[in-house]
Design a protein around this motif. Sequence first.
Motif, PDB file in Angstrom:
ATOM      1  N   TYR A 174       0.628   5.748   0.060  1.00 26.20           N
ATOM      2  CA  TYR A 174      -0.244   6.865   0.404  1.00 26.20           C
ATOM      3  C   TYR A 174       0.406   8.174  -0.032  1.00 26.20           C
TER       4      TYR A 174
ATOM      5  N   ASN B 116       0.274  -0.965   5.752  1.00 24.70           N
ATOM      6  CA  ASN B 116       1.050   0.240   6.072  1.00 24.70           C
ATOM      7  C   ASN B 116       2.354   0.234   5.269  1.00 24.70           C
TER       8      ASN B 116
ATOM      9  N   SER C  78       0.845  -1.189   0.000  1.00 22.52           N
ATOM     10  CA  SER C  78       0.000   0.000   0.000  1.00 22.52           C
ATOM     11  C   SER C  78       0.881   1.239   0.000  1.00 22.52           C
TER      12      SER C  78
ATOM     13  N   ASN D 291      -0.558  11.145  -0.226  1.00 28.66           N
ATOM     14  CA  ASN D 291      -0.826  12.313   0.622  1.00 28.66           C
ATOM     15  C   ASN D 291       0.078  12.369   1.853  1.00 28.66           C
ATOM     16  N   HIS D 292       0.723  11.244   2.156  1.00 28.60           N
ATOM     17  CA  HIS D 292       1.490  11.156   3.405  1.00 28.60           C
ATOM     18  C   HIS D 292       2.950  10.776   3.192  1.00 28.60           C
ATOM     19  N   SER D 293       3.385  10.669   1.942  1.00 29.36           N
ATOM     20  CA  SER D 293       4.756  10.230   1.664  1.00 29.36           C
ATOM     21  C   SER D 293       5.343  11.002   0.494  1.00 29.36           C
TER      22      SER D 293
ATOM     23  N   THR E 114      -3.992   1.883  -3.006  1.00 35.06           N
ATOM     24  CA  THR E 114      -3.771   3.287  -2.680  1.00 35.06           C
ATOM     25  C   THR E 114      -5.103   3.927  -2.359  1.00 35.06           C
ATOM     26  N   CYS E 115      -5.059   5.120  -1.801  1.00 34.57           N
ATOM     27  CA  CYS E 115      -6.233   5.704  -1.168  1.00 34.57           C
ATOM     28  C   CYS E 115      -6.604   7.040  -1.792  1.00 34.57           C
TER      29      CYS E 115
ATOM     30  N   GLY F  64       0.260   5.331   7.215  1.00 38.08           N
ATOM     31  CA  GLY F  64      -1.061   4.865   6.830  1.00 38.08           C
ATOM     32  C   GLY F  64      -1.915   6.056   6.439  1.00 38.08           C
ATOM     33  N   PRO F  65      -3.195   5.832   6.151  1.00 36.31           N
ATOM     34  CA  PRO F  65      -4.038   6.937   5.700  1.00 36.31           C
ATOM     35  C   PRO F  65      -4.549   7.837   6.813  1.00 36.31           C
ATOM     36  N   TRP F  66      -4.460   7.380   8.051  1.00 32.44           N
ATOM     37  CA  TRP F  66      -5.011   8.139   9.169  1.00 32.44           C
ATOM     38  C   TRP F  66      -3.932   8.391  10.227  1.00 32.44           C
TER      39      TRP F  66
END
Length: 362
Positions: free
Chosen positions: A9, A226, A7, A11-13, A35-36, A187-189
Amino acid sequence: MRRLGISVYPNHSELNEIKEYIVLAAKYNFKRIFTCLLSVEEGKEKIVAEFTEIIEFAKENGMEVIADVSPKVFGELVISYKDLSFFKEIGADGIRLDMGFTGNEESIMTFNPQDLKIELNISSGTKYLENILSYQANVDNLLGCHNFYPHRYTGLSYAHFIETTKQYKDKGLTTAAFISSPTAKVGPWPVSEGLCTLEMHRELPIVVQAKHLWATELIDDVIIANSFASEAELKALSEIDAYQLTLNCELVPSIPETEKKIVLEEFHFNRGDVSDYVIRSTQSRVKYKGHEFPPFHTPNMKRGAIIVETSLYAHYAGELQLALLEMENSGKTNVVGYVVEEEQMLLDYIKPWQKFKFKEVN
């Protein structure tokens, strides 16, 4: 075909970090990416640019990409369930519906001209799949994938996991579930106390999580939820036999060469006339008939003990057994090793005629 996945992400990496991870996962034969697209606050143009670059790079490395979406995302990106061309434009192979519509919409999506796969959320349970199929969906474009749960104690119960996944397997659909890397932090959250589907997996080694999912014979694709898992973890997962349960074991130092060969090299399967106490692999007693198996290590048996019967047991000599329960040793039985403690839960998945093997670990 059973596959491994990762997975990512965006938006976070950082983009470069994601690309390095994709290359590493591809090296170890990982074949899909989750992916999210649940957060679209940065605007459509930036999302298109970011995701297109990542997905193109994934394709160059032989990876399939499925993006997680929800009805809210459809609204924010001004996308209709009747026109999924946006997802094809960014290069996705399919979309996962984190939250569903009413059933008819999903069935319409399965006929999209872009031939995108529509992946449903298995974890929600209810009659969701049955409802979609009642609208005459194109089953060839349907997949199923469980949720993951970042909050401790919120992961699925095993009973619910089995019940819901069977609904999909009974219809012949490809299924997926998530495992968690103890070394990965993204992770996404914001909350991340592990990212697993099953609560019982939260503290287990990552390899045991994967072996367990495949041992249920209900999951096709195992995805690390993750990022970024370590190279050692990716390598270890890639070495699992997805179709034949392999039990890590520790052999006693005094094990003779023949007994060691029986454990590690012979083909094992459980007899059809099963016992509550032992799993029996009997072909070795036929192959080594006439060989002398003297007693050399005869403690009482506990669960996970690997047994090779001695010649004191006459025609049972050379038979390999796996202890399921504690048993008293008459002095006629050699305990030649033990399945490692964290994998002893997997013994319950060795059914009548089930094939299995051992791998020695230090």
